[in-house]
Scaffold this motif. Structure first.
Motif, PDB file in Angstrom:
ATOM      1  N   GLU A 238      59.011  15.433  -2.048  1.00  0.00           N
ATOM      2  CA  GLU A 238      58.769  14.335  -1.157  1.00  0.00           C
ATOM      3  C   GLU A 238      59.843  14.472  -0.003  1.00  0.00           C
ATOM      4  O   GLU A 238      61.158  14.102  -0.423  1.00  0.00           O
ATOM      5  CB  GLU A 238      59.407  13.230  -2.518  1.00  0.00           C
TER       6      GLU A 238
ATOM      7  N   LYS B 240      45.451   9.122  -2.467  1.00  0.00           N
ATOM      8  CA  LYS B 240      44.965   9.411  -3.872  1.00  0.00           C
ATOM      9  C   LYS B 240      43.569   9.397  -3.905  1.00  0.00           C
ATOM     10  O   LYS B 240      43.172  10.065  -4.464  1.00  0.00           O
ATOM     11  CB  LYS B 240      45.676   7.943  -4.162  1.00  0.00           C
TER      12      LYS B 240
ATOM     13  N   ASN C 264      50.253  15.201   1.847  1.00  0.00           N
ATOM     14  CA  ASN C 264      50.030  13.332   1.588  1.00  0.00           C
ATOM     15  C   ASN C 264      50.199  12.583   2.728  1.00  0.00           C
ATOM     16  O   ASN C 264      52.023  13.134   2.280  1.00  0.00           O
ATOM     17  CB  ASN C 264      49.280  13.566   0.192  1.00  0.00           C
ATOM     18  N   TRP C 265      49.665  11.433   2.186  1.00  0.00           N
ATOM     19  CA  TRP C 265      50.765   9.690   3.011  1.00  0.00           C
ATOM     20  C   TRP C 265      49.332   8.821   3.110  1.00  0.00           C
ATOM     21  O   TRP C 265      48.607   8.968   3.470  1.00  0.00           O
ATOM     22  CB  TRP C 265      50.850  10.237   4.439  1.00  0.00           C
TER      23      TRP C 265
ATOM     24  N   ILE D 214      56.001  18.518  -6.492  1.00  0.00           N
ATOM     25  CA  ILE D 214      56.248  17.458  -5.042  1.00  0.00           C
ATOM     26  C   ILE D 214      57.153  17.431  -4.819  1.00  0.00           C
ATOM     27  O   ILE D 214      58.410  18.270  -5.337  1.00  0.00           O
ATOM     28  CB  ILE D 214      55.620  16.509  -5.830  1.00  0.00           C
TER      29      ILE D 214
ATOM     30  N   SER E 224      54.332   7.985   0.880  1.00  0.00           N
ATOM     31  CA  SER E 224      53.615   7.312   0.732  1.00  0.00           C
ATOM     32  C   SER E 224      53.508   6.369  -0.059  1.00  0.00           C
ATOM     33  O   SER E 224      54.996   6.198  -0.976  1.00  0.00           O
ATOM     34  CB  SER E 224      52.579   8.037  -0.098  1.00  0.00           C
TER      35      SER E 224
ATOM     36  N   ASP F  25      54.684  14.864   0.214  1.00  0.00           N
ATOM     37  CA  ASP F  25      54.251  13.745   0.240  1.00  0.00           C
ATOM     38  C   ASP F  25      55.185  12.897   0.964  1.00  0.00           C
ATOM     39  O   ASP F  25      56.851  13.042   1.563  1.00  0.00           O
ATOM     40  CB  ASP F  25      54.885  12.900  -0.891  1.00  0.00           C
TER      41      ASP F  25
ATOM     42  N   ASN G 136      57.893   8.883   7.277  1.00  0.00           N
ATOM     43  CA  ASN G 136      56.715   9.158   7.148  1.00  0.00           C
ATOM     44  C   ASN G 136      56.739  10.256   8.476  1.00  0.00           C
ATOM     45  O   ASN G 136      56.903   9.906   9.644  1.00  0.00           O
ATOM     46  CB  ASN G 136      55.710   8.519   7.047  1.00  0.00           C
TER      47      ASN G 136
ATOM     48  N   SER H  62      49.589   7.139  -5.094  1.00  0.00           N
ATOM     49  CA  SER H  62      49.647   9.173  -4.955  1.00  0.00           C
ATOM     50  C   SER H  62      50.244   9.723  -5.518  1.00  0.00           C
ATOM     51  O   SER H  62      49.900  10.689  -7.025  1.00  0.00           O
ATOM     52  CB  SER H  62      49.362   8.745  -3.678  1.00  0.00           C
ATOM     53  N   VAL H  63      51.990   9.371  -5.619  1.00  0.00           N
ATOM     54  CA  VAL H  63      53.083  10.523  -6.630  1.00  0.00           C
ATOM     55  C   VAL H  63      52.336  10.459  -7.344  1.00  0.00           C
ATOM     56  O   VAL H  63      52.720  11.222  -8.389  1.00  0.00           O
ATOM     57  CB  VAL H  63      54.150  10.863  -5.843  1.00  0.00           C
TER      58      VAL H  63
END
Length: 347
Positions: free
Chosen positions: A59, A14, A10-11, A57, A40, A37, A63, A44-45
């Motif tokens: 993290e 959401k 995920n980046w 999750i 982000s 993640d 990125n 979203s987290v």
């Protein structure tokens, strides 16, 4: 611990998590859903923590893109099998069990994809992987159900599970030990074709890659770059040349790259005739940047380079399509595909 994990990178996604994550959880009782993640900047987290507190999750601090993000995340995932699942994929009930069964049936299998249909036109295959990936003699990738831009309607014609050359990164299930052994995804690609490179390296190491059509998911597609974006054209042309240089036998590299120089030039002319000069410029940039990378890639090559491998079409798909009028995978002579026997002994 469940034997298979579903790792969603995920980046700032959401909206996609809100749309698809709940169904992934409901449809996947055999697996543990994990979100990786990629630093982000949206909420979203916190949304996951509030709405799905049961989800683990991981993290990442920065990125690092698709390849880097998954490589970092999988360092902390110890399941035997991991599905690298795009956040824009809609799963279906029972989709995960056939993949797990296929893995458990054969230790030589390193990667499996389900059948991929288009989320926005669910009777048709989706561009990213359709029903399994192949490659031709000059390095052009295509799929069972998708050749270049032509998508076939899924009428059950490609429902046979089989070894393929590559399994799509949109929903890529991997044997975790093989992923680590082959050093995971290559961040050099940034986006596009990194899964083909990984699957090619799986095969070079003696593993196989499969499609399991008993499993079916729907993919939105275009989440990174859409087809009208010249950046995507740049990455596709550059990365394809990188892919070939990394993995072909040494004596094959220059003849095939020379052929691609001619064919890619023709593609550039076609873009000009279509009044898309940015895409022509993208092809030129892709080639020149690749030439600058060539010596580095050659120095870093290692391992064995068997050729041809399973899923190689030993003719030119470009010739078949643009001179022969071919559109569907079923029109290709099946005798022209390579099917090698793979033996893996890890004892």
């Amino acid at each position: 611990m469940k034997p298979i994990a579903l790792a969603i990178l995920n980046w700032n996604g959401k909206s996609l998590l809100e749309k698809f994550l709940g169904k992934v959880i409901d449809d996947s009782p055999e697996g543990e859903v994990i979100v990786i993640d990629n630093a982000s900047s949206d909420d979203s987290v916190s949304w996951i923590q509030q709405n799905h507190p049961e989800i683990r999750i991981i993290e990442n601090n920065t990125n690092t893109g698709y390849a880097g993000g998954y490589n970092e995340g999988l360092k902390e995932i110890k399941h035997d099998f991991v599905v690298l699942l795009n956040s824009d994929v809609e799963t279906t009930p029972g989709w995960l069990a056939p993949i797990l069964t296929r893995f458990q049936s054969d230790d030589s299998i390193a990667a499996i994809q389900p059948k991929i249909r288009a989320y926005n036109d669910k009777e048709y295959f989706e561009y990213a992987g359709a029903s399994g990936g192949f490659i031709d003699s000059l390095g052009y990738p295509f799929c069972r159900g998708r050749i270049f831009g032509h998508l076939e309607k899924d009428e059950g014609q490609y429902d046979e599970a089989m070894p393929v050359f590559w399994s799509t990164g949109a929903c890529l299930a991997v044997r975790n030990s093989a992923y680590q052994e082959c050093n995971g995804l290559d961040p050099m690609f940034f986006a596009h074709m990194e899964e083909i490179d990984l699957c090619w390296r799986f095969q070079r190491s003696g593993y196989t890659c499969w499609v399991e059509p008993k499993s079916c998911v729907y993919h939105v597609g275009g989440g990174t770059l859409d087809s009208l974006n010249s950046r995507k054209t740049y990455l596709n042309f550059r990365n394809n040349l990188v892919l070939l240089t990394k993995n072909l036998p040494r004596h094959k590299i220059l003849p095939i790259i020379f052929s691609r120089l001619i064919l890619d030039g023709l593609a550039g002319i076609q873009f000009l005739l279509q009044r898309k000069p940015k895409h022509t410029i993208a092809i030129v940039k892709g080639h020149f940047h690749y030439y600058g990378m060539f010596n580095k890639i050659m120095r870093e090559r290692s391992g064995q380079f068997p050729w041809p491998l399973t899923g190689v079409y030993q003719r030119s798909i470009v010739r078949q399509v643009f001179l022969g009028g071919l559109k569907n995978f079923s029109q290709l002579a099946q005798s022209s595909f390579v099917r090698t026997k793979t033996v893996v002994d890890r004892k």
